[in-house]
Design a protein around this motif. Structure first.
Motif: not given
Ligand SMILES: Nc1ncnc2c1ncn2[C@@H]1O[C@H](COP(=O)(O)OP(=O)(O)OP(=O)(O)O)[C@@H](O)[C@H]1O
Length: 374
Positions: A22-25, A27-31, A63-67, A70-74
């Motif tokens: 649940p704490l994965a960011t 960015a980690e998922v994208f890498v 996609s990311g969260p509703k709002i 930059e860190e939230g970008l999907g």
């Protein structure tokens, strides 16, 4: 995973390529998927799916969260950013054209499922993509269910088309990437939907089941794969079969009462993981292949031209001699010949060398009416 059931069903274990907590960011998922994204620039077809029950985080991943921050970008935004970065790095060796198409597959009252008109839009920067995706998100069918207050009621597919030309060899590479945020799989009783919403949920489940059937057929290496059973599988046919690179993000909700749904999601993922797609292939068209194709096209046209000439001569001969009444042509030979024009066109665009030697063929009314050959 431990369920409330007793006996052999009490404990189940599944193995996957990677597990994110649940704490994965983002960015980690994208890498982890970055190499796959990059291969689209090398001419591969790539398909990335997000699957899981309603509210489990598919839209968040893609996609990311509703709002958006930059860190939230999907992964959708990150993937395109990455493509633009590499495009800039390879500027001296490759000329890339990138365009994006947004598609939505949703329930429709007339024929079950509809794919709204989707045009390819050329994109040159991240801001172009953000504008386009915001528009797509705004138009996406969303409704509030008991399980998610912003539940996507359709499958959303962002397709990125890439064409790259090697500036030295003239080789053209074509890659395409589908980024698919599937509608949530859900138990209709739990989501408490009724009426049209219930029908919609049943439809979503049906198209997800069709996806499951395609995957099962591929896993069993069946001769027939039922791609045509849903618009979703029809659309993704080129990325589900042999030659593409495919990745599925499978989402499970952390709540204990989601365990039943989570086990069925994991079983689905297990089935997907067992599919052997075979070796992915690039869509490459070398300068030489292009030239050969042009030569074949030219030869085919000359052959057609000669066949027509023979037909006309036969018709003219037959009508002159009165030997064969059934041979008739509405055109005389010179007319038919006039109707076929073959031109070796000069470069059409302003890009030096881009269309050099390209063959353009115009065929106007090249037809023979009611002709019978003896
Ligand atoms: N990893 C996460 N970190 C923080 N919040 C998250 C995370 N994943 C999901 N959420 C939040 O949980 C809620 C539901 O997520 P989301 O809308 O992505 O689910 P979904 O699977 O796409 O649902 P549906 O299928 O109904 O569209 C959202 O408010 C989202 O911001």
């Amino acid at each position: 995973m431990t369920s409330s059931k007793q006996g052999k069903d009490a404990r189940k274990s599944f193995t996957f390529n990677r597990v994110f907590g649940p704490l994965a960011t983002q960015a980690e998922v994208f890498v982890d998927m970055q190499p796959l994204v990059r291969s689209v620039l090398d001419g591969y077809n790539v398909c990335i799916f997000a699957y899981g029950q309603t509210g489990s985080g598919k839209t968040f991943t893609m996609s990311g969260p509703k709002i958006l921050t930059e860190e939230g970008l999907g992964v959708n935004y990150r993937a395109l950013n990455d493509l633009f970065d590499i495009q800039a790095q390879r500027r001296d060796t490759f000329c890339y054209e990138i365009s994006v198409q947004m598609m939505e597959i949703r329930n429709s009252s007339q024929n079950g499922i509809a794919v709204p008109d989707a045009n390819r839009v050329p994109v040159a920067s991240t801001s172009d993509v953000v504008d386009l995706m915001n528009l797509g998100q705004k138009n996406r069918a969303v409704c509030s269910t008991a399980m998610n207050d912003r539940s996507s009621r359709s499958h959303s597919c962002v397709t990125v088309h890439v064409q790259g030309r090697d500036l030295t060899s003239g080789t053209v590479l074509r890659g395409c990437m589908h980024l698919v945020d599937l509608a949530g799989s859900e138990r209709v009783d739990k989501s408490e939907v009724v009426g049209d919403r219930l029908k919609e949920a049943q439809h979503i489940n049906k198209s997800l089941a069709a996806l499951g059937d395609v995957i099962a057929s591929l896993a069993q290496k069946n001769a027939h794969v039922p791609y045509r059973n849903s618009k979703l599988t029809q659309l993704l046919q080129d990325s589900l079969g042999g030659q593409a690179k495919t990745l599925m993000f499978v989402h499970i909700a952390p709540e204990p009462d989601a365990i039943g749904e989570s086990i069925s999601t994991l079983k689905f993922a297990d089935r997907v993981a067992s599919v052997e797609l075979g070796a992915a292939k690039t869509n490459k068209e070398g300068g030489e292949v292009k030239e050969l194709k042009e030569q074949v096209a030219l030869k085919q046209l000359l052959l057609m031209f000669l066949l027509l000439q023979i037909a006309c001569l036969k018709a003219a001969l037959a009508s002159k001699d009165g030997e064969n009444e059934s041979i008739r042509s509405t055109h005389s030979s010179p007319d038919i010949l006039r109707d076929i024009r073959i031109s070796h066109a000069p470069p059409a665009s302003g890009h030096p060398g881009e269309e050099a030697g390209c063959l353009e063929v115009f065929i106007f009314q090249a037809e023979i009416h009611s002709t019978t050959f003896s």
